[in-house]
Design a protein around this motif. Structure first.
Motif, short mmCIF file in Angstrom:
data_model
loop_
_atom_site.label_atom_id
_atom_site.label_comp_id
_atom_site.label_asym_id
_atom_site.label_seq_id
_atom_site.Cartn_x
_atom_site.Cartn_y
_atom_site.Cartn_z
N ASP A 1 0.83 -1.21 0.00
CA ASP A 1 0.00 0.00 0.00
C ASP A 1 0.86 1.25 0.00
O ASP A 1 0.57 2.22 0.71
N GLN A 2 1.91 1.25 -0.79
CA GLN A 2 2.76 2.45 -0.83
C GLN A 2 2.01 3.66 -1.38
O GLN A 2 2.18 4.76 -0.84
N PRO A 3 1.20 3.52 -2.42
CA PRO A 3 0.44 4.71 -2.84
C PRO A 3 -0.47 5.23 -1.72
O PRO A 3 -0.64 6.43 -1.57
N GLY A 4 -0.99 4.33 -0.90
CA GLY A 4 -1.84 4.73 0.22
C GLY A 4 -1.05 5.46 1.30
O GLY A 4 -1.63 6.12 2.15
N LYS A 5 0.27 5.29 1.27
CA LYS A 5 1.10 6.02 2.22
C LYS A 5 1.65 7.28 1.58
O LYS A 5 2.54 7.92 2.14
N LYS B 1 3.63 7.58 -0.94
CA LYS B 1 5.03 7.51 -1.36
C LYS B 1 5.05 7.99 -2.81
O LYS B 1 4.57 7.29 -3.71
N ASN B 2 5.61 9.14 -2.99
CA ASN B 2 5.43 9.88 -4.23
C ASN B 2 5.80 9.07 -5.48
O ASN B 2 5.06 9.02 -6.46
N ILE B 3 6.98 8.45 -5.43
CA ILE B 3 7.46 7.74 -6.62
C ILE B 3 6.57 6.53 -6.90
O ILE B 3 6.18 6.27 -8.04
N HIS B 4 6.24 5.78 -5.84
CA HIS B 4 5.35 4.62 -6.02
C HIS B 4 4.02 5.06 -6.62
O HIS B 4 3.50 4.43 -7.53
N GLN B 5 3.53 6.15 -6.06
CA GLN B 5 2.22 6.64 -6.48
C GLN B 5 2.23 6.97 -7.98
O GLN B 5 1.33 6.60 -8.72
N ARG B 6 3.29 7.69 -8.38
CA ARG B 6 3.40 8.09 -9.79
C ARG B 6 3.47 6.86 -10.69
O ARG B 6 2.76 6.75 -11.68
N GLU B 7 4.33 5.91 -10.31
CA GLU B 7 4.49 4.70 -11.11
C GLU B 7 3.19 3.89 -11.15
O GLU B 7 2.78 3.39 -12.19
N PHE B 8 2.58 3.77 -9.99
CA PHE B 8 1.38 2.94 -9.88
C PHE B 8 0.24 3.52 -10.72
O PHE B 8 -0.46 2.80 -11.44
N MET B 9 0.08 4.83 -10.66
CA MET B 9 -1.00 5.44 -11.41
C MET B 9 -0.73 5.40 -12.92
O MET B 9 -1.66 5.34 -13.73
N GLU B 10 0.55 5.42 -13.26
CA GLU B 10 0.89 5.28 -14.67
C GLU B 10 0.53 3.88 -15.17
O GLU B 10 0.00 3.71 -16.27
N ALA B 11 0.79 2.88 -14.33
CA ALA B 11 0.41 1.51 -14.67
C ALA B 11 -1.09 1.43 -14.87
O ALA B 11 -1.59 0.81 -15.82
N LEU C 1 -9.43 -3.09 2.81
CA LEU C 1 -9.52 -2.40 1.52
C LEU C 1 -8.67 -1.14 1.61
O LEU C 1 -9.15 -0.06 1.94
N SER C 2 -7.40 -1.30 1.30
CA SER C 2 -6.47 -0.17 1.39
C SER C 2 -6.73 0.81 0.25
O SER C 2 -7.48 0.50 -0.69
N GLU C 3 -6.06 1.94 0.30
CA GLU C 3 -6.18 2.91 -0.80
C GLU C 3 -5.72 2.28 -2.11
O GLU C 3 -6.32 2.49 -3.16
N THR C 4 -4.67 1.48 -2.04
CA THR C 4 -4.18 0.82 -3.26
C THR C 4 -5.20 -0.20 -3.74
O THR C 4 -5.47 -0.29 -4.94
N ALA C 5 -5.74 -0.96 -2.80
CA ALA C 5 -6.74 -1.98 -3.18
C ALA C 5 -7.96 -1.32 -3.84
O ALA C 5 -8.57 -1.90 -4.74
N GLN C 6 -8.29 -0.12 -3.39
CA GLN C 6 -9.44 0.58 -3.98
C GLN C 6 -9.20 0.90 -5.45
O GLN C 6 -10.13 1.09 -6.21
N LYS C 7 -7.93 1.01 -5.84
CA LYS C 7 -7.63 1.34 -7.24
C LYS C 7 -7.30 0.09 -8.05
O LYS C 7 -6.92 0.18 -9.21
#
Lengths: 204, 734
Positions: free
Chosen positions: B208-212, B214-224, B238-244
């Protein structure tokens, strides 16, 4: 009359680093007791303690100063700088910038000391007022960007800045101080602000 | 004491020598000409609130930070955007509660109810106090009597090596240790990068790095996400990452290992692994295949509460859609969450290798950091030999790989201190008692030490037990550079231009050298100011060049996949000889977590970091406080009904370790057998004036470990992870 009082207050508002500092607090207090009679019994209490046990008294004042103004197990009850009171509890906020502007008007630049007191620290502002009182004739006004008379600058500094935060600081100090020196400092600041209010147009 | 007469009083108050000495101008100097108004100045720095180290640009005016933004030149990092944590920097810089001076304790009694009664001392006095106590321990009991609680960063390691103590203890037992040890053992390197943006299939286990935030994870994850990758998240809540994600699988806590072993089983059994990669870059497949034959999806279903058919489907997709990768980092299910989590981390690496995406585009990869000279190289030092010096907390060599990485110690620190006579003094660098699970026990251990020095930016809970507190610069006040380590597919460094120091603080390099000088270890006292220029020179750089390049040096080197791995065989070891020789399981194998729910403690507990909190680093930010100033007990509606509680009621969470009282948050997004609460609350040290009193520290109900427990877990807990959530709780209405 006011300059020696300000000199005493400035000294009391600085960290009591050494025995010399404590001696200075005592030595400078004579004009203060004439100006503020309520200070005398408290200062006598302090003097008695100082004579009896200087080492213990010094450490007690160091602990008290740290506890009240710098770092405390219960949060800092009386920050000694204007930004805390005027800029939503920040350190070196806009108020610090404002004070530097006042100093510059009188041809002065704030100088960082070993304890890094910010430009809006109580001791710094008290010294500025002391300088205005004491050094009107010799201050290098001719070099200041804007030349103002000492009186005008005093009044402007007091009304637009100093008196906006020092009374609150003094109330908090009076409430939390346990040692005579800081109780006297609180009384002095309160009296200073009240006296000026009572005598509109009073000047140093 | 006899009262003084007025005459006596006046004799004292007539302006003597001391008054004359103090009556000069203290705070002012004359200016001879008016200075022009200072314009806004622009500086570069990297954010040090978390390890993303996002590039930032800030502006100063008259001693104040007036603006801050992301550095667009930092393409691998923030790419011009900062997260909410980074934006708290100006408020931290101007925070009135930061430590401003060295402090000495005057009250010798220690405890949560004791006021340390601090007094300000000079740096010289502080160094002398620390030097005297450390030197005495050094001479009387040997260097190993000095404990250093610090990360393995250059100046921390310099202090350790110069003193010659093996006892450096690091927080990573509660962080990424399992991933570090598994990565180095199996593939020869730490996995610290992830190429989600090129992945087509992503599976996370408690990730759940995007849920924390974590800027780089978030950017990469949303790009995916934007690129259409399919995303599957296993998580009890149901973490923030799981929600996406496309699929959220509410797995039973502590059983991710079973799901992973079943996926490995299916991928091998159905021949879905990347045969070319496995053949060319791995060894041990012949041993792995029979080893996982027993881990069928049907076997796993009973353990992890996930239908076998679902596991089969995910394994098939993961094995056949390329590139596929695991979302992986720090305190996911392979982090030190359960005592079987090292096996989980190990299984994750094996699975990643089987689908051919270990250190390959679209997968996980090793950091490419620049080759920099060390302190030892720059100053040509010769440290005492540490070989053969046993650590005080590892009498039987329980986790040699974790210690070799210089990243272990917190999980058993309290037990080892309480049961060993060797430690006498300790230094804590930016660590807090809230960094430990079961802090109550750790605080008992602290009371046993003769002398404690704490280096930090705030008066923390740890500081309340210190004898001397040394104030360190806020990171934005320090100059130098930062190596990008997260997401570093090529070497990159960021310029750090320090803002003016607001207080009487020092950099850690200055502090370390001050302590070494006071200990009379003069051979190791160096000028820290020479370190950065020497390192930059080794790269053919200097500060001006970095500045002209927009604060970022980017090597621009194209990504070269690793061909030769730094393992004994030169390949990825699906059967790890490194782990085997260290006495650990060479292949991932199923082992139950330490604890299962009982009638007395019927619920699992899991934790989460809020996106705007970096542990307690920015806990004193008044604006962040407004977002959420307490942690909550997140429970399923069926549990709320059973307990007779509703939203905002209070409940007690109780484990054998302790109990905390939290407000209820009712949510469908959690398993009915699990309660979740957020980490980063429960500040009781009143030095942090804003953060004081927020919520409860969930660490107070979580376990630490004894050396005896670690011994029992030797085969499976090679990372020495604490198993932070390996406990169960009772919930009662408060």
């Amino acid at each position: 009359m006011l300059a020696p009082v300000l000199a005493w207050a400035k000294t009391a508002a600085r960290y009591p680093r050494s025995a010399d500092h404590m001696e200075a607090v005592l030595e400078l207090s004579e004009p203060l007791v004439h100006w503020l009679a309520a200070a005398q019994p408290l200062l006598e209490e302090f003097l008695g303690w100082w004579i009896e046990s200087p080492h213990a008294a010094l450490e007690a004042h160091q602990v008290e100063y740290t506890r009240l103004f710098v770092a405390r197990w219960g949060g800092i009850p009386v920050p000694l700088y204007a930004s805390w009171y005027l800029d939503r509890e920040t350190f070196r906020g806009a108020a610090a910038e404002v004070t530097a502007g006042f100093y510059e008007k009188w041809g002065l630049a704030w100088r960082e000391t070993d304890l890094k007191a910010p430009p809006d620290h109580l001791a710094v502002e008290l010294e500025f007022l002391e300088i205005l009182c004491r050094d009107v004739l010799t201050a290098p006004r001719e070099a200041a960007e804007v030349t103002l008379s000492a009186l005008a600058l005093w009044q402007e500094f007091r009304s637009s800045h100093f008196d906006r935060w020092v009374p609150c600081c003094a109330v908090a100090m009076g409430r939390h101080a346990t040692l005579p020196v800081y109780k006297v400092l609180a009384l002095t600041l309160t009296h200073l602000c009240e006296e000026d209010q009572a005598h509109e147009g009073h000047h140093p | 004491m006899a009262p003084l007469s007025r005459r006596e009083f006046l004799q004292w108050t007539t302006g003597g020598v001391a008054a004359a000495a103090l009556s000069d101008w203290v705070f002012f100097k004359k200016i001879l000409w008016a200075t022009p108004e200072e314009g806004e100045k622009l500086f570069y720095h990297s954010c040090h609130i978390c390890d993303c180290n996002c590039g930032m640009i800030y502006q100063m005016k008259n001693g104040r930070i007036v603006e801050m933004r992301g550095n667009p030149a930092d393409k691998l990092g923030a790419a011009g955007k900062l997260c909410v944590k980074g934006y708290s920097t100006p408020r931290l810089y101007h925070d009135p509660c930061r430590l401003s001076h060295p402090l000495q304790r005057t009250n010798p009694r220690k405890g949560r109810d004791q006021d340390p009664a601090w007094k300000i001392i000079t740096w010289d006095e502080a160094f002398n106090l620390v030097g005297e106590q450390f030197r005495r321990a050094y001479d009387q009991y040997g260097p190993e009597s000095i404990l250093l609680f610090a990360r393995a960063k250059p100046w921390d390691s310099h202090l350790q090596y110069a003193i010659g103590t093996p006892n450096q203890l690091c927080h990573v037992d509660t962080c990424y240790i399992n991933h570090e040890v598994a990565g180095k053992a199996v593939s020869g390197q730490r996995i610290w990068g992830w190429d989600f943006s090129h992945a087509k299939y992503i599976v996370g286990f408690g990730y759940d790095q995007p849920g924390k935030s974590k800027n780089i994870h978030q950017r990469e994850f949303m790009e995916a996400r934007r690129n259409g990758a399919k995303i599957v998240i296993f998580d009890p809540r149901l973490s923030e990452t799981a929600q996406k994600a496309d699929l959220w699988i509410p797995i039973r806590p502590g059983t991710d290992l079973a799901a992973l072993l079943a996926m490995i089983h299916v991928i091998i059994d159905q021949g879905l692994y990347d045969k070319g990669f496995v053949e060319k870059y791995t060894v041990g497949f012949d041993k792995l295949k029979p080893h996982v034959a027993k881990y069928t999806p049907q076997w796993a279903e009973k353990i992890c509460d996930v239908p076998a058919q679902t596991l089969v489907q995910i394994a098939r997709e993961f094995g056949s859609i390329r590139p596929a990768t695991l979302a992986y980092h720090k305190r996911d299910a392979g982090g030190p969450v359960f005592m079987n989590s090292f096996q989980t981390a190990h299984a994750m690496l094996v699975l990643q290798a089987l689908v051919g995406s270990l250190d390959r585009p679209g997968g996980l990869y090793f950091s490419r950091t620049p080759k920099l000279p060390s302190i030892k190289d720059v100053y040509q030092l010769s440290y005492p030999d540490l070989q053969g010096k046993a650590r005080f907390d590892d009498p039987e060599n329980l986790t040699p790989l974790a210690f070799k990485a210089q990243k272990a110690g917190f999980s058993t620190a309290a037990d080892a201190i309480l049961n060993d006579a060797k430690p006498h003094v300790a230094l804590f660098h930016s660590y807090n008692t809230t960094s430990f699970s079961n802090p109550q026990r750790f605080e008992q251990a602290l009371k046993k030490l003769d002398f404690i020095v704490n280096v930090d930016m705030y008066l923390t809970e740890l500081g309340m037990y210190a004898d001397v507190v040394l104030p360190e610069n806020l990171w934005i006040e320090s100059s130098g550079f930062t190596e990008r380590s997260y997401q570093a597919e090529r070497p990159q460094i960021l310029l750090d231009e320090g803002a003016p120091k607001l207080h009487d603080t020092k950099s850690y390099g200055e502090i370390v050298n001050g302590i070494l000088a006071a200990m009379k270890l003069y051979d190791f006292v160096v000028d820290p100011k020479k370190f950065t220029p020497a390192q930059l020179k080794a790269l053919g750089l200097d500060k001006d060049t970095l500045r002209q390049a927009g604060g970022v040096f980017d090597s621009g080197e194209p990504f070269k996949p690793t061909e030769q791995f730094k393992t004994p065989s030169g390949k990825i070891e699906l059967y790890s000889t490194v782990l085997e020789q260290a006495g650990h399981a060479p292949m991932p194998e199923w082992v139950e977590p330490a604890v299962k729910p009982t009638s007395e403690y019927p619920y699992y507990v899991v934790t989460h970091h809020l996106p705007w909190m970096r542990m307690l680093k920015n806990a004193n930010d008044p604006i962040l406080k407004d977002l959420q100033c307490e942690n909550k007990a997140h429970i399923h509606p069926s549990v709320a009904q059973k307990l007779g509680v509703k939203e905002k009621d209070f409940v007690w969470l109780e484990t054998p370790v302790g109990r905390i009282k939290l407000k209820v948050a009712v949510t469908e997004g959690i398993r009915p057998d699990t309660v979740m609460t957020e980490h980063g609350f429960g500040i009781w040290a009143k030095g942090r004036c804003q953060g004081f009193g927020w919520g409860q520290n969930e660490g107070e109900i979580l376990p630490d470990r004894t050396l005896a427990e670690m011994k029992r877990w030797k085969r499976h807990a090679a990372g020495r992870g604490v198993g932070i959530c390996d406990t169960t709780v009772r919930i009662t209405k408060a």
